[in-house]
Design a protein around this motif. Structure first.
Motif, mmCIF file in Angstrom:
data_model
loop_
_atom_site.group_PDB
_atom_site.id
_atom_site.type_symbol
_atom_site.label_atom_id
_atom_site.label_comp_id
_atom_site.label_asym_id
_atom_site.label_seq_id
_atom_site.Cartn_x
_atom_site.Cartn_y
_atom_site.Cartn_z
ATOM 1 N N THR A 1 0.840 -1.194 0.000
ATOM 2 C CA THR A 1 0.000 0.000 0.000
ATOM 3 C C THR A 1 0.879 1.249 0.000
ATOM 4 O O THR A 1 1.799 1.352 0.816
ATOM 5 N N PRO A 2 0.647 2.202 -0.899
ATOM 6 C CA PRO A 2 1.456 3.429 -0.916
ATOM 7 C C PRO A 2 1.036 4.389 0.197
ATOM 8 O O PRO A 2 -0.130 4.764 0.294
ATOM 9 N N LEU A 3 1.971 4.765 1.036
ATOM 10 C CA LEU A 3 1.730 5.717 2.117
ATOM 11 C C LEU A 3 2.604 6.940 1.860
ATOM 12 O O LEU A 3 3.833 6.830 1.807
ATOM 13 N N PHE A 4 1.983 8.101 1.705
ATOM 14 C CA PHE A 4 2.711 9.324 1.384
ATOM 15 C C PHE A 4 3.248 10.001 2.650
ATOM 16 O O PHE A 4 2.648 9.913 3.728
ATOM 17 N N VAL A 5 4.367 10.686 2.486
ATOM 18 C CA VAL A 5 4.917 11.471 3.590
ATOM 19 C C VAL A 5 3.885 12.473 4.090
ATOM 20 O O VAL A 5 3.787 12.753 5.282
ATOM 21 N N ALA A 6 3.070 12.992 3.177
ATOM 22 C CA ALA A 6 2.059 13.978 3.547
ATOM 23 C C ALA A 6 1.096 13.443 4.588
ATOM 24 O O ALA A 6 0.549 14.193 5.405
ATOM 25 N N GLN A 7 0.877 12.130 4.595
ATOM 26 C CA GLN A 7 -0.053 11.542 5.548
ATOM 27 C C GLN A 7 0.440 11.664 6.990
ATOM 28 O O GLN A 7 -0.352 11.637 7.923
ATOM 29 N N LEU A 8 1.731 11.801 7.156
ATOM 30 C CA LEU A 8 2.287 11.925 8.499
ATOM 31 C C LEU A 8 1.942 13.258 9.134
ATOM 32 O O LEU A 8 2.090 13.451 10.341
ATOM 33 N N LEU A 9 1.483 14.207 8.317
ATOM 34 C CA LEU A 9 1.174 15.545 8.825
ATOM 35 C C LEU A 9 -0.307 15.713 9.138
ATOM 36 O O LEU A 9 -0.738 16.779 9.561
#
Length: 255
Positions: A179-187
């Motif tokens: 599953t692709p998890l973006f760095v943006a999701q950490l924010l």
């Protein structure tokens, strides 16, 4: 490339681990001390990591001069380069396949032989204390039944929010769908922007609300007829990987 201290040679010299004028091999100098040379544990140990490295390196670049018996410890090792150069662009799908590799097609193929059973099961379960009187050992492949998750870090020349992607796969590499998890999701304040199902899972307690459980189910069922079931799993994998890749590309429109 790996970061290191500017005075790393000075540290080695101060500790009596290296002499000026001799090759400076970080692993040979700072690596762990292996088991007694020539002993059975030593012979097993030298291939424990080295053979997996050989498989990964030569899969990405078959021209590399690395042998399957080139162990990876200070007293018996080929100087594996860091990083090794691939013979071309490495696609993420190739890495995904590699994470589920069991030495298929080589003399160490774990899907073959008596221990694989009639259905080519590549898993070799440790027997614990019952192995005390047994000599030898099974290969330790890149893909392992003990794997809880695998991940691939992808860096792209884009803004930080979208440039960094962690492809996260539950369970063993051969049955995982990353599953692709973006760095943006950490924010994102709410659980880092991840589904609740990604935040818990236990090997000791079943929960249908855990994303890990369905993959663990597939892992277990694969062992009942590995060679017959794996093509079906791979067909579904390919569909879901394509969908994930398409969603990632679609996200570029909103940058």
């Amino acid at each position: 490339m790996y970061k290191r201290q500017a005075n790393i040679t000075g540290v080695a010299l101060e500790q009596g681990l290296w002499e000026p004028g001799t090759p400076f091999n970080f692993y040979t100098i700072f690596g762990y001390q292996p088991l007694p040379v020539g002993s059975l544990p030593y012979e097993i140990d030298k291939a424990y990591t080295g053979r997996r490295m050989w498989r990964a390196y030569t899969t990405l670049n078959p021209a590399l001069d690395i042998g399957p018996d080139d162990g990876h410890n200070p007293l018996h090792q080929l100087n594996f380069s860091y990083p090794a150069a691939a013979d071309g662009k490495v696609e993420r799908e190739a890495v995904m396949e590699l994470l589920g590799d069991h030495y298929e097609g080589t003399q160490y193929d774990l899907t073959r032989g008596a221990a694989a059973g009639p259905f080519g099961d590549p898993n070799r379960v440790d027997m614990g204390l019952r192995e005390a009187g047994v000599t030898g050992g099974f290969e330790r492949a890149i893909g392992s039944y003990r794997t809880t998750y695998t991940q691939i870090c992808e860096l792209r020349p884009l803004p930080d929010f979208h440039g960094g992607i962690l492809w996260y796969g539950h369970g063993t590499g051969d049955a995982a769908v990353h599953t692709p998890l973006f760095v943006a999701q950490l924010l994102v304040a709410d659980r880092f922007g991840l589904p609740a199902s990604y935040y818990y899972g236990s090997q000791y307690q079943f929960s249908a609300d855990s994303a890990w459980r369905p993959f663990a189910f597939v892992d277990n069922w694969l062992r009942l007829g590995y060679k017959q079931m794996l093509p079906v799993v791979h067909e579904e994998q390919a569909k879901l990987r394509a969908e994930a890749a398409a969603l990632v590309e679609l996200s570029l429109i909103h940058i």
